[in-house]
Design a protein around this motif. Structure first.
Motif, mmCIF file in Angstrom:
data_model
loop_
_atom_site.group_PDB
_atom_site.id
_atom_site.type_symbol
_atom_site.label_atom_id
_atom_site.label_comp_id
_atom_site.label_asym_id
_atom_site.label_seq_id
_atom_site.Cartn_x
_atom_site.Cartn_y
_atom_site.Cartn_z
ATOM 1 N N UNK A 27 19.705 -44.246 -1.127
ATOM 2 C CA UNK A 27 19.150 -43.158 -0.330
ATOM 3 C C UNK A 27 17.559 -43.776 0.044
ATOM 4 N N UNK A 28 16.486 -43.993 -0.611
ATOM 5 C CA UNK A 28 15.048 -44.305 -0.120
ATOM 6 C C UNK A 28 14.596 -45.539 -1.219
ATOM 7 N N UNK A 29 15.940 -45.455 -2.021
ATOM 8 C CA UNK A 29 15.655 -46.397 -2.900
ATOM 9 C C UNK A 29 16.275 -47.959 -2.791
ATOM 10 N N UNK A 30 16.067 -49.051 -3.986
ATOM 11 C CA UNK A 30 15.837 -50.653 -3.511
ATOM 12 C C UNK A 30 16.325 -51.174 -4.579
ATOM 13 N N UNK A 31 17.780 -52.018 -5.243
ATOM 14 C CA UNK A 31 17.553 -51.865 -6.526
ATOM 15 C C UNK A 31 17.828 -54.059 -6.547
ATOM 16 N N UNK A 32 17.669 -54.382 -7.267
ATOM 17 C CA UNK A 32 17.943 -55.722 -7.121
ATOM 18 C C UNK A 32 18.719 -56.153 -7.972
ATOM 19 N N UNK A 33 19.665 -57.236 -7.261
ATOM 20 C CA UNK A 33 20.592 -57.542 -8.588
ATOM 21 C C UNK A 33 20.199 -58.807 -9.772
ATOM 22 N N UNK A 73 23.030 -54.186 0.803
ATOM 23 C CA UNK A 73 24.605 -53.201 0.563
ATOM 24 C C UNK A 73 23.992 -52.050 0.760
ATOM 25 N N UNK A 74 24.377 -51.853 1.592
ATOM 26 C CA UNK A 74 23.580 -49.755 1.267
ATOM 27 C C UNK A 74 24.979 -48.883 0.783
ATOM 28 N N UNK A 75 24.657 -47.839 0.330
ATOM 29 C CA UNK A 75 25.595 -46.676 0.180
ATOM 30 C C UNK A 75 26.924 -47.165 -0.775
#
Length: 321
Positions: free
Chosen positions: A166-172, A219-221
Motif C-alpha cells: 500500500x502506502x507503507x515502506x519497510x526496510x529490511x 518488493x511490492x505486495x
C-alpha cells in the motif's frame, strides 16, 4: 526420473510406417551418431501429450532392417549416450516385433526440463573445469533473463531491501543476503536465525543503493497469495476483453457507491439498455450479485461480490487509464 506412458505395440508399429508423422524418426543401428541428436530435438520440441518415437533398427522406408541387429547392445549404447545429455531426458524403450523381426522403439514425451543439450555443461572451480550441478545449470539458463543475471551477480552478498505494501515502506536489515535466484523468483535471507524468504521476480524492482554501494530491491505486495493473483488475472480478462468501456465505467461506479437498485440507471451518459447488457456480463461471471433486501418492499440491488472487490480495485484503475 519417473514417467508413465501407455505403450501399445500396434500403435507403435502403425507410427513406424506413418511418413506424415513429424514426431517419428527412423534410424538404423549404424546411425548411432544421430540417436542423441534426435532424442534431444524431440525432448525440446514435442508438444505436451504427444510423445515422439525414435525407432532404432528401422530403415527410412519403415521396414525393420535385416539382418537382425543386437538390440540389447543397441539399447545399452543409447543409454550411454543419454547419460551425456543435460538435463537428463525421460524416455521409455520398448522392443517391437513385426513379421518375426524386431526393432527398438524409444518413446520420448514432452519435457518440463527443456531446454536439453546434447552434451554436459561445464563451469570453472578454481583452476578446474567441472560438470555443472543442477543448481549451477539452472543459474546458467536463468542468466538469459537480465534481471536474474543482475541478481545472481549479488548472490551471497548484502543487498538493500524495501518491502512496499500500500502506502507503507519497510526496510529490511542491512544483513539481508541474496541466497539464490532463477527466472521465476529470488530467495533472500534477512538474519541467520530466520528462515529464507522467496519472492516472484514480477514483484521485484531493482535499483541501486549508492550509499551502501549495493543492489537495492524494492518488493511490492509480498503477502499476495496465488489465489489473489489468479483472481486478478480472471477479472482482468473479463473486464478488458468481455466488457466495453461503458461496462468498465459502470463497474467502477458500482464499486464506489456500494450498491444500486436494479431498475435505476447508474450513469446518465450510459443508456439503461447498455447498462443491463454490461452488468449482466458481470453477474454471469460472478463479479456482481443481485440481492433482495429484507422487509416489505423487497427491492433488488446490484452489489459487487466481496470476493472480487479487491481484484476490481486493482484492475479497474489500470484499464480505465
Amino acid at each position: 526420473m519417473h514417467i508413465t506412458i501407455e505403450l501399445n505395440e500396434a500403435n507403435l508399429l502403425a507410427r513406424m510406417r506413418n511418413f506424415e508423422d513429424h514426431l517419428v524418426e527412423r534410424k538404423t543401428v549404424k546411425d548411432e551418431r544421430d540417436w542423441k541428436k534426435t532424442a534431444v530435438a524431440f525432448a525440446n520440441s514435442v508438444p505436451v501429450g504427444l510423445p515422439a518415437v525414435l525407432y532404432i533398427g528401422v530403415r527410412d522406408n519403415g521396414e525393420i532392417e535385416t539382418p537382425q541387429q543386437n538390440l540389447d547392445e543397441a539399447e545399452k549404447k543409447f543409454n550411454r549416450q543419454m547419460e551425456k545429455v543435460y538435463p537428463r531426458i525421460a524416455y521409455v524403450p520398448k522392443v517391437i516385433t513385426d513379421n518375426g523381426r524386431q526393432a527398438l522403439a524409444v518413446v520420448i514425451p514432452s519435457s518440463e526440463l527443456r531446454p536439453h543439450f546434447a552434451g554436459l555443461s561445464y563451469v570453472r572451480r578454481g583452476s578446474e573445469s567441472i560438470e555443472s550441478s543442477e543448481e549451477q545449470f539452472s543459474e546458467l539458463i536463468a542468466q538469459r533473463n537480465s534481471k536474474t543475471a543482475l541478481l545472481l551477480q549479488s548472490k551471497g552478498k548484502d543487498v538493500t531491501v524495501f518491502i512496499r505494501t500500500g502506502e507503507s515502506e519497510i526496510a529490511w536489515p542491512t544483513s539481508t543476503v541474496v541466497v539464490a535466484c532463477n527466472q521465476f523468483y529470488v530467495t533472500l535471507k534477512r538474519l541467520d536465525h530466520e528462515p529464507q524468504h522467496s519472492f516472484p521476480l514480477s514483484r521485484v524492482e531493482i535499483n541501486f543503493d549508492n550509499l551502501r554501494n549495493t543492489l537495492q530491491l524494492e518488493i511490492s505486495d509480498p503477502n499476495r497469495n496465488a489465489w489473489n493473483v489468479q483472481l486478478e488475472r480472471q477479472v482482468h480478462q473479463i473486464v478488458d476483453y468481455e466488457m466495453t468501456h461503458e461496462g468498465q465505467l459502470l463497474l467502477n461506479y458500482l464499486l464506489r457507491v456500494g450498491k444500486v437498485e436494479c431498475p435505476i440507471q447508474f450513469l446518465p451518459e450510459i443508456s439503461l439498455d447498455t447498462q443491463n447488457r454490461q452488468i449482466d456480463i458481470a453477474v454471469k461471471r460472478g463479479m456482481v450479485r443481485r440481492e433482495q433486501e429484507s422487509g416489505g418492499l423487497r427491492h433488488t440491488y446490484y452489489i459487487v461480490n466481496p470476493e472480487y472487490g479487491p481484484a476490481l480495485k486493482r484492475v479497474l484503475p489500470e484499464v480505465l487509464k
